[in-house]
Design an enzyme around this catalytic site. Structure first.
Site, PDB file in Angstrom:
ATOM      1  N   ARG A 151       0.818  -1.208   0.000  1.00 56.54           N
ATOM      2  CA  ARG A 151       0.000   0.000   0.000  1.00 56.54           C
ATOM      3  C   ARG A 151       0.857   1.265   0.000  1.00 56.54           C
ATOM      4  O   ARG A 151       0.656   2.170  -0.821  1.00 56.54           O
ATOM      5  CB  ARG A 151      -0.919  -0.022   1.240  1.00 56.54           C
ATOM      6  CG  ARG A 151      -1.902   1.135   1.317  1.00 56.54           C
ATOM      7  CD  ARG A 151      -2.990   1.011   0.269  1.00 56.54           C
ATOM      8  NE  ARG A 151      -3.943   2.102   0.357  1.00 56.54           N
ATOM      9  CZ  ARG A 151      -5.021   2.113   1.149  1.00 56.54           C
ATOM     10  NH1 ARG A 151      -5.273   1.058   1.917  1.00 56.54           N
ATOM     11  NH2 ARG A 151      -5.846   3.135   1.170  1.00 56.54           N
ATOM     12  N   ILE A 152       1.842   1.342   0.900  1.00 55.59           N
ATOM     13  CA  ILE A 152       2.650   2.562   0.995  1.00 55.59           C
ATOM     14  C   ILE A 152       3.609   2.657  -0.187  1.00 55.59           C
ATOM     15  O   ILE A 152       3.754   3.720  -0.798  1.00 55.59           O
ATOM     16  CB  ILE A 152       3.396   2.616   2.341  1.00 55.59           C
ATOM     17  CG1 ILE A 152       2.383   2.706   3.495  1.00 55.59           C
ATOM     18  CG2 ILE A 152       4.355   3.800   2.374  1.00 55.59           C
ATOM     19  CD1 ILE A 152       3.004   2.617   4.871  1.00 55.59           C
ATOM     20  N   ASP A 171       9.684  -6.728  -5.488  1.00 58.50           N
ATOM     21  CA  ASP A 171       8.759  -7.318  -4.523  1.00 58.50           C
ATOM     22  C   ASP A 171       8.479  -8.735  -5.005  1.00 58.50           C
ATOM     23  O   ASP A 171       7.797  -8.923  -6.011  1.00 58.50           O
ATOM     24  CB  ASP A 171       7.459  -6.521  -4.438  1.00 58.50           C
ATOM     25  CG  ASP A 171       6.584  -6.954  -3.256  1.00 58.50           C
ATOM     26  OD1 ASP A 171       6.544  -8.175  -2.980  1.00 58.50           O
ATOM     27  OD2 ASP A 171       5.939  -6.096  -2.634  1.00 58.50           O
ATOM     28  N   ALA A 231      10.111   2.699   6.795  1.00 58.14           N
ATOM     29  CA  ALA A 231       9.227   1.553   7.003  1.00 58.14           C
ATOM     30  C   ALA A 231       9.417   0.911   8.368  1.00 58.14           C
ATOM     31  O   ALA A 231       8.613   1.110   9.284  1.00 58.14           O
ATOM     32  CB  ALA A 231       9.448   0.520   5.886  1.00 58.14           C
ATOM     33  N   ASP A 256      13.886   7.238   9.134  1.00 60.12           N
ATOM     34  CA  ASP A 256      12.869   7.627  10.109  1.00 60.12           C
ATOM     35  C   ASP A 256      12.713   6.553  11.180  1.00 60.12           C
ATOM     36  O   ASP A 256      12.074   6.794  12.198  1.00 60.12           O
ATOM     37  CB  ASP A 256      11.525   7.849   9.402  1.00 60.12           C
ATOM     38  CG  ASP A 256      10.437   8.356  10.333  1.00 60.12           C
ATOM     39  OD1 ASP A 256      10.674   9.389  10.996  1.00 60.12           O
ATOM     40  OD2 ASP A 256       9.366   7.717  10.410  1.00 60.12           O
ATOM     41  N   GLU A 261      14.893   1.959  19.238  1.00 59.48           N
ATOM     42  CA  GLU A 261      14.365   3.328  19.330  1.00 59.48           C
ATOM     43  C   GLU A 261      14.101   3.714  20.779  1.00 59.48           C
ATOM     44  O   GLU A 261      13.477   2.946  21.514  1.00 59.48           O
ATOM     45  CB  GLU A 261      13.083   3.438  18.499  1.00 59.48           C
ATOM     46  CG  GLU A 261      13.335   3.235  17.007  1.00 59.48           C
ATOM     47  CD  GLU A 261      12.090   3.423  16.156  1.00 59.48           C
ATOM     48  OE1 GLU A 261      10.993   3.604  16.733  1.00 59.48           O
ATOM     49  OE2 GLU A 261      12.187   3.377  14.928  1.00 59.48           O
ATOM     50  N   HIS A 279      10.969   8.745  13.957  1.00 57.44           N
ATOM     51  CA  HIS A 279       9.811   7.883  13.698  1.00 57.44           C
ATOM     52  C   HIS A 279       8.534   8.716  13.549  1.00 57.44           C
ATOM     53  O   HIS A 279       7.572   8.593  14.310  1.00 57.44           O
ATOM     54  CB  HIS A 279       9.633   6.854  14.809  1.00 57.44           C
ATOM     55  CG  HIS A 279       8.888   5.631  14.350  1.00 57.44           C
ATOM     56  ND1 HIS A 279       9.186   4.354  14.796  1.00 57.44           N
ATOM     57  CD2 HIS A 279       7.864   5.470  13.476  1.00 57.44           C
ATOM     58  CE1 HIS A 279       8.372   3.486  14.226  1.00 57.44           C
ATOM     59  NE2 HIS A 279       7.559   4.147  13.418  1.00 57.44           N
ATOM     60  N   LEU A 280       8.531   9.539  12.509  1.00 56.80           N
ATOM     61  CA  LEU A 280       7.431  10.479  12.280  1.00 56.80           C
ATOM     62  C   LEU A 280       6.460  10.008  11.203  1.00 56.80           C
ATOM     63  O   LEU A 280       5.609  10.783  10.756  1.00 56.80           O
ATOM     64  CB  LEU A 280       7.993  11.853  11.874  1.00 56.80           C
ATOM     65  CG  LEU A 280       8.915  12.545  12.885  1.00 56.80           C
ATOM     66  CD1 LEU A 280       9.392  13.878  12.329  1.00 56.80           C
ATOM     67  CD2 LEU A 280       8.220  12.732  14.221  1.00 56.80           C
ATOM     68  N   GLY A 281       6.567   8.759  10.766  1.00 50.66           N
ATOM     69  CA  GLY A 281       5.734   8.279   9.672  1.00 50.66           C
ATOM     70  C   GLY A 281       4.251   8.517   9.866  1.00 50.66           C
ATOM     71  O   GLY A 281       3.528   8.818   8.916  1.00 50.66           O
ATOM     72  N   ALA A 282       3.779   8.381  11.089  1.00 52.32           N
ATOM     73  CA  ALA A 282       2.353   8.574  11.366  1.00 52.32           C
ATOM     74  C   ALA A 282       2.076   9.885  12.097  1.00 52.32           C
ATOM     75  O   ALA A 282       0.947  10.128  12.521  1.00 52.32           O
ATOM     76  CB  ALA A 282       1.822   7.412  12.202  1.00 52.32           C
TER      77      ALA A 282
END
Length: 530
Positions: A151-152, A171, A231, A256, A261, A279-282
């Site tokens: 999806r991403i 993939d 990811a 990220d 972490e 870790h700002l993905g969301a």
């Protein structure tokens, strides 16, 4: 009629509370205060959390009438899904809430390293004016390699096309037709690594993908190329990356996510060629709002007894108690099938035979798909989104239920075909009063072996000395064989060995075994709890 009690254990947006509506008794509590959490859960029908509250087996035991646990986000590390499933509690999350945010952050990192935005900002903030020191590159007509077209990865491809780039993609579980729809050319990983000016990775973190971009891949990259990971931490070998940057093997990186972490004593922190974000993905207002509103709607559906699209462990509604023990078995069979296939699956047949046919067993189809897809897509797989994910990947699914089963009370089988025409199959059952999960067939060979966390499967020409050869290789690597089954096909002169081992088997050890016994198939399979 008494209204249901919904415990909100962390700070959520007003829109989340509004999405719940006025029909519930809302109890706010600090989820990190275990005593307060226990008291609140004693009357709870549902609980909403983010990441700080630990909804573990103990917490679930405090909630005798709990029906649903909702995590306002994607990850579920703070929720004991197995304990919830055993207690009959639905777990929901917001699996698509951050996909746009993660894709946009990926593009932002690619643009940032291309134009050297972070060091230019730092220089100007320090009072310097050094325009010539920060000459960047254009994306136009550059080659971007996308590892993982889920999806991403697909959203990243769609956005990057506007920059006039050439898109390569790797993939192993995506067909060339799907890649073409996204404007990408499907290639092998080594070709993508050699040809790409920018590489971005969007794979799930599994034993197979851990460190998949390592020293060997970094050496093959252009000295002017960059790598981006928004990811999962650990997909890029961090020590190898630091070494490649120091030696000039590649030009730079943007990360990220990290193996640990927050990153402590990490050579990439502070490195002049690395752009880092925590870790700002969301971490966008929109993603946080989507997550809260999404799970609030799921809670309403769950407490109303309706289908819940984002349920992780059940599809909504009541699961037959006779069928329930077969769910984890079927998920594991799905993982084994996907590992055996090792490439894009085009057709999957799921068969349920025996006494299970007398019960509503449709949920086993969902469990099989969840297991098949769990380690090959980057997004979380639930019992409800699994069919859609299978359809998106071009997998034709057939589900058959029959009361006939000659050897076992119940038999669950998965068989199918890959894009290159190869066929694979696996079958399993539950035996004894403890309902022990066993594999009873692989690729047409009969066997009976309990499931373990780590399995080795290989087929080869049946001849003396093979067992001794792979035994020596595993022994030299410190890997113990806990159980073993050997099945033979006398007509074809072939044999199949299935080993239960006590540790993961590395790709290098797989190659050793394949060469040592001249095997035509070797698969190391690591079973994970879903």
């Amino acid at each position: 009629m008494t209204s249901s009690t919904v415990v909100i254990a962390e700070q959520l947006s007003p829109a989340t509370v509004a999405a719940l509506g006025p029909d519930f008794n809302i109890v706010n509590v600090d989820g990190t205060d275990r005593a307060a959490l226990r008291e609140a859960l004693s009357q709870a029908d549902a609980i909403l959390v983010r990441s700080a509250t630990q909804v573990d087996a103990e917490a679930i035991s405090w909630a005798p009438q709990l029906k649903v646990i909702a995590r306002a986000g994607v990850g579920l590390d703070n929720v004991d899904i197995n304990a919830a499933t055993q207690a009959g509690v639905m777990v929901v999350n917001a699996p698509t809430s951050n996909v746009i945010s993660a894709a946009e952050l990926t593009v932002a990192h690619i643009l940032g390293i291309a134009r050297r935005l972070q060091p230019a900002h730092a220089s100007l903030s320090a009072g310097k004016w050094q325009r010539s020191s920060f000459t960047g590159v254009e994306l136009y007509e550059k080659t971007v390699g996308i590892i993982g077209l889920g999806r991403i990865g697909g959203l990243v491809a769609e956005r990057l096309r506007a920059f006039g780039v050439e898109l390569l993609a790797y993939d192993p579980y995506v067909t060339a037709a799907r890649a073409q729809q996204l404007g990408a050319k499907l290639v092998e990983l080594d070709e993508l690594v050699r040809k790409s000016d920018f590489i971005t990775i969007h794979m799930p973190r599994t034993p197979e993908t851990l460190g998949m971009i390592g020293a060997e891949q970094l050496r093959e990259m252009k000295p002017t190329s960059y790598v981006v990971n928004v990811a999962r931490g650990g997909l890029i070998d961090e020590e190898a990356l630091a070494s490649a940057l120091d030696s000039g093997e590649i030009a730079g990186a943007a990360l990220d996510v990290f193996t640990s972490e927050p990153p402590v004593d990490n050579p990439l922190v502070g490195h002049e060629k690395v752009y880092l974000t925590p870790h700002l993905g969301a971490s966008t207002l929109e993603a946080q709002e989507k997550a809260g509103v999404s799970v609030a709607k799921s809670v309403r559906l769950a407490l109303a007894g309706e289908l819940v699209p984002d349920a992780v462990n059940v599809a909504g509604g009541v699961i037959d108690e006779y069928v329930r023990p077969g769910l984890p078995l079927t998920e594991k069979l799905g993982q084994v099938f996907a590992a055996l296939a090792g490439s894009a699956i085009t057709a999957l047949d799921i068969s349920v035979n025996g006494e299970l046919a007398e019960h509503r067993a449709d949920v086993l189809r969902l469990a099989a798909l969840k297991g098949v897809l769990a380690n090959i897509v980057s997004e979380p797989v639930s019992y409800v989104n699994a069919p859609l994910l299978a359809e998106q990947r071009g997998i034709e699914v057939n589900f058959v239920v029959s009361p006939e089963s000659e050897e076992y009370r119940n038999l669950i089988s998965l068989s199918g075909t890959t894009s290159d025409g190869q066929q694979f199959s696996v079958a399993g059952t539950l035996t004894g009063p403890k309902q022990q999960e066993k594999i009873v067939g692989i690729n047409g060979y009969d066997l009976e072996l309990p499931f373990t966390d780590h399995l080795l499967v290989f087929s080869y020409e049946d001849r003396p000395g093979v067992v001794a050869t792979y035994g020596v290789i595993l022994g030299a690597s410190g890997i113990n064989i806990k159980g073993m089954q050997i099945a033979s096909n006398e007509k074809q002169g072939k044999a199949l060995s299935v080993l239960a081992v006590d540790a993961p088997v590395t790709p290098e050890q797989v190659s050793q075994i394949q060469a040592g016994i001249r095997a035509d198939l070797v698969r190391a399979i690591d079973i994970v709890e879903l």
